[in-house]
Design a protein around this motif. Structure first.
Motif, mmCIF file in Angstrom:
data_model
loop_
_atom_site.group_PDB
_atom_site.id
_atom_site.type_symbol
_atom_site.label_atom_id
_atom_site.label_comp_id
_atom_site.label_asym_id
_atom_site.label_seq_id
_atom_site.Cartn_x
_atom_site.Cartn_y
_atom_site.Cartn_z
ATOM 1 N N GLN A 52 0.824 -1.210 0.000
ATOM 2 C CA GLN A 52 0.000 0.000 0.000
ATOM 3 C C GLN A 52 0.858 1.259 0.000
ATOM 4 O O GLN A 52 0.618 2.197 -0.758
ATOM 5 C CB GLN A 52 -0.905 -0.025 1.234
ATOM 6 C CG GLN A 52 -1.870 1.141 1.352
ATOM 7 C CD GLN A 52 -2.681 1.058 2.640
ATOM 8 O OE1 GLN A 52 -2.199 0.553 3.654
ATOM 9 N NE2 GLN A 52 -3.905 1.536 2.604
ATOM 10 N N ASN A 84 -0.198 -1.619 4.739
ATOM 11 C CA ASN A 84 -0.867 -2.882 4.439
ATOM 12 C C ASN A 84 -0.380 -3.459 3.117
ATOM 13 O O ASN A 84 0.241 -2.773 2.312
ATOM 14 C CB ASN A 84 -2.385 -2.678 4.367
ATOM 15 C CG ASN A 84 -2.957 -2.207 5.684
ATOM 16 O OD1 ASN A 84 -3.021 -2.956 6.652
ATOM 17 N ND2 ASN A 84 -3.368 -0.947 5.744
ATOM 18 N N ILE A 113 -1.457 -4.821 -0.549
ATOM 19 C CA ILE A 113 -2.557 -4.693 -1.512
ATOM 20 C C ILE A 113 -2.182 -5.478 -2.755
ATOM 21 O O ILE A 113 -1.017 -5.862 -2.944
ATOM 22 C CB ILE A 113 -2.847 -3.226 -1.890
ATOM 23 C CG1 ILE A 113 -1.595 -2.564 -2.496
ATOM 24 C CG2 ILE A 113 -3.361 -2.436 -0.706
ATOM 25 C CD1 ILE A 113 -1.860 -1.204 -3.084
ATOM 26 N N ASP A 142 -8.940 -5.783 -2.512
ATOM 27 C CA ASP A 142 -8.355 -4.750 -1.647
ATOM 28 C C ASP A 142 -9.441 -3.986 -0.892
ATOM 29 O O ASP A 142 -9.272 -3.662 0.286
ATOM 30 C CB ASP A 142 -7.515 -3.782 -2.481
ATOM 31 C CG ASP A 142 -6.324 -4.470 -3.127
ATOM 32 O OD1 ASP A 142 -5.876 -5.503 -2.597
ATOM 33 O OD2 ASP A 142 -5.865 -3.987 -4.173
ATOM 34 N N GLN A 199 -11.001 1.300 -2.767
ATOM 35 C CA GLN A 199 -9.833 1.861 -3.433
ATOM 36 C C GLN A 199 -10.230 2.789 -4.580
ATOM 37 O O GLN A 199 -9.361 3.260 -5.324
ATOM 38 C CB GLN A 199 -8.938 0.735 -3.945
ATOM 39 C CG GLN A 199 -8.410 -0.186 -2.859
ATOM 40 C CD GLN A 199 -7.600 0.552 -1.808
ATOM 41 O OE1 GLN A 199 -6.505 1.036 -2.085
ATOM 42 N NE2 GLN A 199 -8.127 0.658 -0.591
ATOM 43 N N ARG A 214 3.471 2.744 -3.438
ATOM 44 C CA ARG A 214 2.243 1.980 -3.723
ATOM 45 C C ARG A 214 2.539 1.082 -4.924
ATOM 46 O O ARG A 214 2.544 1.524 -6.072
ATOM 47 C CB ARG A 214 1.070 2.915 -4.016
ATOM 48 C CG ARG A 214 -0.262 2.184 -4.242
ATOM 49 C CD ARG A 214 -1.408 3.149 -4.487
ATOM 50 N NE ARG A 214 -2.654 2.452 -4.749
ATOM 51 C CZ ARG A 214 -3.499 2.020 -3.815
ATOM 52 N NH1 ARG A 214 -3.211 2.237 -2.538
ATOM 53 N NH2 ARG A 214 -4.606 1.387 -4.130
ATOM 54 N N THR A 269 1.677 -2.530 -6.902
ATOM 55 C CA THR A 269 0.676 -3.572 -7.064
ATOM 56 C C THR A 269 1.140 -4.607 -8.081
ATOM 57 O O THR A 269 1.552 -4.252 -9.186
ATOM 58 C CB THR A 269 -0.666 -2.978 -7.520
ATOM 59 O OG1 THR A 269 -0.461 -2.180 -8.699
ATOM 60 C CG2 THR A 269 -1.256 -2.085 -6.430
#
Length: 1014
Positions: A447, A460, A462, A469, A476, A489, A491
């Motif tokens: 995150q 966290n 994600i 999520d 989100q 961030r 992903t």
């Protein structure tokens, strides 16, 4: 295709890619946390914190020899991690190719083209996936021990697989001896490598046993556990513990010179091992015992790197933590005794009551004059009521920790937590929050890099898949820009995780034995470490680096996932095309994706912030100053710039946490570089005679000078002592009301106080301690230095309001990043604004002298801990306070310059806007409130409403976006961030008040604000 040559070539290609990536993203100077200490200790071969890392120091010193520029030393030692990490990737590649070759190619001498592509493609994908993984990349670009530790894990795991290839050939055991030697060497870096031993034993068992049974596997694991425990608790401390017995005998009983017993012991130990090897090799051949004795011998040889610690401690370097210059001190150093104990298998919970305090374990010190080891004192040991419980996870008596136990569990009776309550905390916090969260960072996504303590906004994992999520951490959609565009961030859409799971099941199906080898490494370097560490809540930093070995094991399965995908494709397409597609798809879906996502937040190549903050701390001090520091990040970078770059060698840095230790108090009495010894009234022997770290303070209505108290404390008169339960008599502080005397002529003549402020000098600075309470040694030592110094040397603090600050904040003066102790009282407002300001000095330093490590450069991204450090030093507050003081003095021009410089250095892109932008209103001790102006209000007061409005508008819109996002959350998600919601609403109210107070009608209308609370 010649498999062996291509395997070697592609292994080195993976090494080259990793090395280039790590060197390109390497931090060019010191990083925060322990890096400053490690770099300084390596550069001058000094003694760092227990249990030490002597081999890392030696390697770092060798790398440092390749530059004559002191400012490049940190980069060279950081490069140790880069090279170690790249070699880790090399051995990971060869490990995966070995394991895949056994499955895909088998014993065939002529593998097909498709088989070669699958094996080498899988190894390449797995190796690069680990190259670009979050945790491993982070450690690869800074001067810490974890990258080198990972290399040892990779090499020993690869070496046992090499042994497996030749296990039935003559001389195969040389690989086992190599592994033992590497294990011995790794002790000089970090103990994490020992956790590979069970995997090594399993490989040995599977190769040597014609029939594999469940009981056989359990027996092998049991033997591996015995070996692990033997090395950890037998060899490592045991060799030194036995040395203390021999040394004490030859010194105290026989009368030989101290340390001679150690030499005799070393010769006896090596002689016994050599004789055992000779006997089992030539007189009575026994291959097993010969191999065992050879393995123990090479482990001891590798472990002997620790001799460097004792040798350098005897040399007395500036950094000499615990001063382990004899075997007794060295044993304490190895056992990390200064950090205390934590329960592991059996122990007490936080609700256990204290029954007694006993003094059993003797602490020996060397009396060089008498040439004997003497008992200095006996360690206090707390005896608890009741019986111990199994796996006590909730053991800390800290109030914050007790609250967190309930937040991460459902304790029905907080006064008596059950075994199930402990297990819930183990699975929800220690495994779930402190391991699985880190695991998912690496293989699902992250995150942000903000340290998380359980709320839905920070730290966290994600995935990038909105539905998943959103169910976990809130919607989100409509994320505020600063959250959506956060550099950290990252992903991965579960792709690395999915490939790893495919590989896991593929290996389980095709090669069960090898699966359990990798699984043992995965578990022991993951969940087993969680059990062993038994971490309390609210750790000072994220601890993912401890589990890099577990992520290494999972990267093996990612590589095997290529073979799993190949199997699926092969049912639809021809073999060669399937192999090529499986490799390309895997390469793009895992390492390429991870590299593109992780690059921006792992690139430290232009960041010099930690180094420059450290320089600014030192350059805040006048000549020959004493600087009291508090924690890691206001100490270790300072040690680095002083020890390595030679910055301000006239300043004596005193770390308040270490100042509780007798050895550190003693070292303060030494000359250090250009800094003369610190003045003390209480002799060293008296500090050493204080049991534990605390001194009793008697309540008394009389005030006494600190000089009187110090003389009282150093007295040997039994009337000036109290008797402990152990029967020992110790000194105490006779009154809780103390006076520091001030000589006006001295403080004016040496520049502590300007002549025009001479009339403000306080003749007596009064301090009130807790009556009938205790103070720590660091507070006593601090009082000793202040009083004995007689205001001759400048005294500074990096902070106030910490344990042991003695309540002197009313006598602080801000002169940069550090506060100078001056005998001028400034009413204490709050922890945010302490003392007064020397305007000219602060202006010169903030505007002309201080550097900030390119923090505002476009190619630099500050990570969370750097941003937090900027908040700790109150970066914006410093500039604001100076600007407001200049305004009071009628110097509007310079006030605006100061504010402009602040915003030039720290726009929202660099440091997110916070309360130091809006201003802060706090409750006062007397029940009222106090308001501290922020940057915006300072601009208004300076007659620059346009600049104020630009900042206010940007901040208000960000806050509005945040609040809208928070309000759209489901109640169960919103409940974890109530503090964040309140803070955002509070700041919005502050901004509304500013607009109204400074009559900014146009902006009020633009924002649609018609009144308070709207």
């Amino acid at each position: 295709m010649h498999f062996r040559k291509i395997n070697l070539f592609l292994g080195w290609v993976s090494f080259a890619i990793a090395l280039i990536v790590y060197l390109l993203t390497l931090e060019p100077t010191v990083s925060l946390w322990d890096c400053g200490e490690f770099i300084a200790s390596a550069y001058k071969l000094q003694v760092g914190h227990p249990p030490g890392a002597p081999l890392f120091m030696i390697i770092g010193r060798v790398f440092a020899l390749f530059t004559s520029d002191q400012e490049k030393v940190a980069m060279m030692i950081n490069a140790v991690s880069a090279f170690a990490s790249a070699f880790t990737i090399l051995f990971l590649f060869w490990t995966i190719s070995h394991l895949l070759k056994k499955i895909v190619i088998g014993s065939s001498d002529k593998p097909s083209k498709a088989e070669v592509i699958v094996v080498l493609g899988g190894a390449f994908v797995g190796a690069l996936a680990y190259t670009f993984s979050d945790t491993f990349w982070f450690s690869a670009v800074e001067g810490e021990v974890y990258a080198t530790s990972s290399l040892f894990t990779a090499v020993v795991f690869w070496a046992i697989l090499k042994w497996e290839n030749v296990a039935d050939k003559p001389g195969a055991n040389r690989w086992l001896i190599l592994i033992a030697y590497l294990i011995g060497l790794s002790i000089g870096v970090h103990l994490l490598n020992l956790l590979a031993i069970p995997a090594i034993v399993l490989v040995y068992y599977f190769k040597k046993s014609p029939i594999v049974t469940r009981n056989g596997v359990l027996k092998a694991l049991g033997i591996s556990g015995v070996i692990l425990l033997f090395i950890m608790y037998g060899m490592i401390p045991g060799i030194v513990k036995l040395a203390t017995v021999v040394e004490k005998f030859f010194t105290n009983t026989v009368g030989l010179h101290y340390n001679v017993g150690v030499v005799i012991y070393v010769f006896l130990l090596l002689g016994a091992l050599i004789y055992g090897i000779y006997r089992t090799q030539f007189l009575k051949k026994n291959v097993l015992w010969n191999t065992v004795l050879l393995a123990i011998t090479v482990i001891v040889i590798g472990y002997s790197s620790y001799a460097l610690i004792v040798i350098r401690a005897l040399a007395g370097p500036p950094m000499n933590e615990n001063r382990p210059e004899n075997v007794f001190a060295f044993l304490s150093y190895l056992n990390r005794e200064q950090y205390g104990d934590r329960p592991l298998i059996l122990g007490y919970q936080y609700n256990a009551e204290v029954e007694d305090l006993v003094y059993k374990k003797p602490v020996y010190i060397l009396n060089k004059e008498e040439n004997r080891y003497e008992i200095a004192h006996r360690k206090p040991e707390v005896v608890m009521k009741g019986s111990k419980v199994l796996l006590p996870r909730m053991y800390s008596r800290n109030v914050m920790h007790k609250q967190a136990y309930q937040e991460f569990g459902t304790i029905n009776d907080p006064g008596s937590p059950s075994f199930l309550d402990n297990m819930e905390f183990l699975f929800r916090y220690q495994i779930g929050h402190m391991y699985l969260r880190y695991f998912m960072w690496n293989f699902a996504g992250r995150q942000n890099d903000i340290q998380g303590h359980g709320n839905v906004l920070n730290g966290n994992w994600i995935s990038g898949i909105g539905a998943i999520d959103s169910a976990r951490i809130g919607s989100q959609k409509n994320l505020p820009d600063q959250m959506k565009n956060h550099p950290a961030r990252n992903t991965y859409f579960f792709l690395p995780l999915l490939f790893g799971l495919v590989g896991l099941f593929f290996q389980l199906d095709k090669s069960t034995r090898d699966f359990w080898v990798v699984m043992s490494l995965f578990i022991l370097t993951g969940v087993a470490i969680v059990i062993y560490l038994n971490q309390t809540p609210y750790q000072p930093r994220e601890r993912d680096y401890a589990f890099a070995g577990s992520f290494y094991a999972f990267a093996i399965w990612i590589g095997m996932g290529v073979a799993g995908l190949f199997q699926v494709l092969r049912s639809k397409l021809n073999a060669n095309l399937s192999a090529i597609l499986a490799t390309i798809i895997s390469l793009m879906a895992v390492p390429v994706l991870m590299a593109t996502q992780n690059w921006d937040d792992h690139d430290r190549s232009g960041r010099y912030t930690a180094r420059d903050i450290a320089k600014n701390y030192l350059n805040s001090c006048s000549k020959d100053a004493v600087l009291f520091t508090v924690g890691d990040n206001d100490t270790f970078p300072l040690w680095y710039v002083q020890d390595v770059e030679g910055v301000r060698e006239d300043i004596r840095i005193v770390n308040m946490m270490l100042f509780n230790m007798d050895w550190y108090i003693d070292q303060a009495r030494w000359k250090n570089y250009d800094s003369e010894p610190l003045p003390f009234t209480i002799p060293q022997a008296k500090y050493e005679a204080i049991p534990g770290n605390s001194i009793f303070v008697r309540e008394h209505k009389q005030w006494a000078t600190v000089d009187y108290m110090l003389n009282f404390m150093k007295s040997d008169n039994p009337d000036y002592m109290v008797k402990l339960r152990s029967g020992e008599q110790v000194n105490f502080i006779p009154t809780h009301q103390l006076i520091i005397q001030v000589d006006s002529a001295t403080v004016v003549s040496n520049g502590t106080v300007a002549p025009e402020d001479a009339h403000r000098v306080e003749k007596n600075i009064r301090i009130q301690l807790e009556p009938n309470g205790q103070i720590f040694k660091n507070s006593l030592g601090q009082l000793d230095i202040i009083a004995s110094n007689k205001w001759n040397r400048p005294i500074y603090y990096t902070s106030g309001g910490f344990d042991g600050s003695l309540g002197l904040e009313e006598f602080y003066r801000l002169e940069g990043l550090a506060y100078r102790l001056v005998p001028l009282r400034t009413p204490y407002e709050s922890i945010l604004v302490m003392g007064d300001i020397d305007t000219d000095t602060l202006y010169e330093r903030l505007m002309n002298q201080f550097e900030w490590g390119r923090m505002n450069a476009e190619d630099v991204q500050l990570d969370y801990y750097t941003i937090r450090t900027m908040s700790v030093i109150r970066f914006r507050s410093m500039y604001t306070r100076l600007a407001l003081q200049l305004l009071q003095e009628g110097d509007r021009k310079r006030a605006v310059e100061v504010l402009d410089r602040c915003m030039e250095l720290a726009p929202s892109r660099v440091l997110p806007y916070d309360q130091y932008i809006t201003g802060i209103t706090l409750p006062k001790r007397d029940g009222g409130v106090i308001h501290h102006e922020g940057v915006i209000e300072a601009y208004y007061l300076s007659g620059e409403p346009e600049k104020a409005n630009d900042i206010l508008l940007e901040h208000y819109q960000n806050l509005t976006d945040n609040v809208l996002y928070f309000n759209a959350m489901k109640p169960r998600h919103r409940s974890s961030i109530q503090r964040d919601i309140n803070e955002a609403m509070y700041q919005m109210e502050e901004l509304k008040i500013l607009l109204q107070n400074y009559q900014q009608e146009e902006l009020l209308l633009e924002l649609g604000i018609t009144g308070f609370g709207s």
